[in-house]
Write an enzyme that holds these catalytic residues in place. Structure first.
Site, PDB file in Angstrom:
ATOM      1  N   ARG A   1      51.265  18.180  19.350  1.00 20.29           N
ATOM      2  CA  ARG A   1      51.197  19.584  19.192  1.00 20.29           C
ATOM      3  C   ARG A   1      50.569  20.280  17.820  1.00 20.29           C
ATOM      4  O   ARG A   1      49.757  20.796  17.698  1.00 20.29           O
ATOM      5  CB  ARG A   1      52.595  20.508  19.596  1.00 20.29           C
ATOM      6  CG  ARG A   1      52.645  20.832  21.001  1.00 20.29           C
ATOM      7  CD  ARG A   1      54.080  21.359  21.406  1.00 20.29           C
ATOM      8  NE  ARG A   1      55.170  20.643  21.049  1.00 20.29           N
ATOM      9  CZ  ARG A   1      55.643  19.778  21.920  1.00 20.29           C
ATOM     10  NH1 ARG A   1      54.975  19.431  22.937  1.00 20.29           N
ATOM     11  NH2 ARG A   1      56.680  19.077  21.651  1.00 20.29           N
ATOM     12  N   THR A   2      51.278  19.544  16.574  1.00 22.12           N
ATOM     13  CA  THR A   2      50.911  20.010  15.276  1.00 22.12           C
ATOM     14  C   THR A   2      49.460  19.733  15.028  1.00 22.12           C
ATOM     15  O   THR A   2      48.647  20.285  14.572  1.00 22.12           O
ATOM     16  CB  THR A   2      52.048  19.353  14.399  1.00 22.12           C
ATOM     17  OG1 THR A   2      53.336  20.074  14.806  1.00 22.12           O
ATOM     18  CG2 THR A   2      51.822  19.578  12.949  1.00 22.12           C
TER      19      THR A   2
ATOM     20  N   LYS B   1      48.566  -1.355   4.612  1.00 20.97           N
ATOM     21  CA  LYS B   1      48.323  -2.575   3.511  1.00 20.97           C
ATOM     22  C   LYS B   1      48.940  -2.497   2.365  1.00 20.97           C
ATOM     23  O   LYS B   1      48.811  -2.984   1.557  1.00 20.97           O
ATOM     24  CB  LYS B   1      46.829  -2.757   3.509  1.00 20.97           C
ATOM     25  CG  LYS B   1      46.158  -3.129   4.648  1.00 20.97           C
ATOM     26  CD  LYS B   1      44.596  -3.311   4.530  1.00 20.97           C
ATOM     27  CE  LYS B   1      43.711  -2.016   4.169  1.00 20.97           C
ATOM     28  NZ  LYS B   1      42.494  -2.419   3.670  1.00 20.97           N
TER      29      LYS B   1
ATOM     30  N   ARG C   1      51.695  15.253   7.902  1.00 21.88           N
ATOM     31  CA  ARG C   1      52.821  15.319   8.811  1.00 21.88           C
ATOM     32  C   ARG C   1      53.508  13.777   8.284  1.00 21.88           C
ATOM     33  O   ARG C   1      52.878  12.758   8.586  1.00 21.88           O
ATOM     34  CB  ARG C   1      52.508  15.247  10.269  1.00 21.88           C
ATOM     35  CG  ARG C   1      53.852  14.997  11.282  1.00 21.88           C
ATOM     36  CD  ARG C   1      54.739  15.913  11.214  1.00 21.88           C
ATOM     37  NE  ARG C   1      55.880  16.129  12.142  1.00 21.88           N
ATOM     38  CZ  ARG C   1      56.095  16.951  13.117  1.00 21.88           C
ATOM     39  NH1 ARG C   1      55.335  18.033  13.329  1.00 21.88           N
ATOM     40  NH2 ARG C   1      57.194  16.583  13.984  1.00 21.88           N
TER      41      ARG C   1
ATOM     42  N   HIS D   1      58.961  22.433   8.128  1.00 21.18           N
ATOM     43  CA  HIS D   1      57.750  22.424   8.636  1.00 21.18           C
ATOM     44  C   HIS D   1      57.418  23.876   8.826  1.00 21.18           C
ATOM     45  O   HIS D   1      57.507  24.673   9.524  1.00 21.18           O
ATOM     46  CB  HIS D   1      58.070  21.825  10.077  1.00 21.18           C
ATOM     47  CG  HIS D   1      56.970  21.684  10.954  1.00 21.18           C
ATOM     48  ND1 HIS D   1      55.790  22.188  10.645  1.00 21.18           N
ATOM     49  CD2 HIS D   1      56.831  20.936  12.062  1.00 21.18           C
ATOM     50  CE1 HIS D   1      54.878  21.872  11.756  1.00 21.18           C
ATOM     51  NE2 HIS D   1      55.551  21.099  12.367  1.00 21.18           N
TER      52      HIS D   1
END
Length: 193
Positions: free
Chosen positions: A82-83, A110, A131, A159
């Site tokens: 959703r985000t 890496k 995120r 958030h």
């Protein structure tokens, strides 16, 4: 597209973007600011967001191309359909484009640091949405970036974009314009609980 002289200067000097300023009711205060926490938003800023959101909701889809030529990078080190999709949809509907980088396709696998990855994405974009699973990751990213960083969730941290959406939903669903009992005195009341 052409970058303004101010944008070019900011990118070439490689100075970090403005970190978590208090945001007021004047859009000029927001320019170049990262969005890292709901605590950045004053009551005036929340009122402005509500006004702008309501204006955008009244427009027909695709009517505005105010972000044409702008690029949003989504760096997702933690899954969130959703985000990620909501940011992509928003930039596309406003005429811009999106670059999506997931951790498994990033050089972080890496050993590249989050800060280096964000610096790289900042070379390709006008804003980075992050995120991440680690609290404080958005602040680290913003400290390293020459473009604004939007915290799309940092583990058990914050958030803010979800909180702002929840705030708007609560405000519009619970606020009755005909109700004058003072139950909702200001937008901040909902955030205070």
């Amino acid at each position: 597209f052409q970058k303004s002289d101010e944008e070019t200067q900011r990118r070439t000097t490689m100075t970090p973007t403005v970190l978590a300023p208090r945001l007021g009711g004047e859009p000029s205060e927001w320019k170049g600011a990262s969005i890292l926490s709901v605590s950045q938003f004053t009551e005036e800023a929340l009122s402005l967001l509500v006004t702008l959101t309501e204006a955008a909701m009244r427009r027909e889809k695709g009517l505005t191309r105010c972000l044409e030529g702008r690029v949003l990078s989504c760096l997702f080190a933690e899954p969130s359909t959703r985000t990620c999709c909501s940011f992509q949809a928003a930039i596309l509907r406003l005429g811009g484009s999106a670059i999506v980088s997931r951790e498994e396709f990033s050089s972080t696998v890496k050993g590249e640091s989050l800060e280096d990855t964000v610096r790289t994405l900042a070379c390709y974009s006008d804003v980075v949405v992050l995120r991440h699973k680690s609290p404080g990751a958005a602040l680290r990213a913003a400290s390293a970036s020459v473009v604004p960083v939007i915290n799309g969730g940092d583990g058990v941290g914050e958030h803010p974009t979800q909180a702002l959406l929840d705030f708007y939903t609560l405000l519009t669903e619970l606020h009755d314009d005909d109700d004058d009992d003072g139950a909702t005195q200001s937008p901040r009341d909902i955030l205070k609980g």
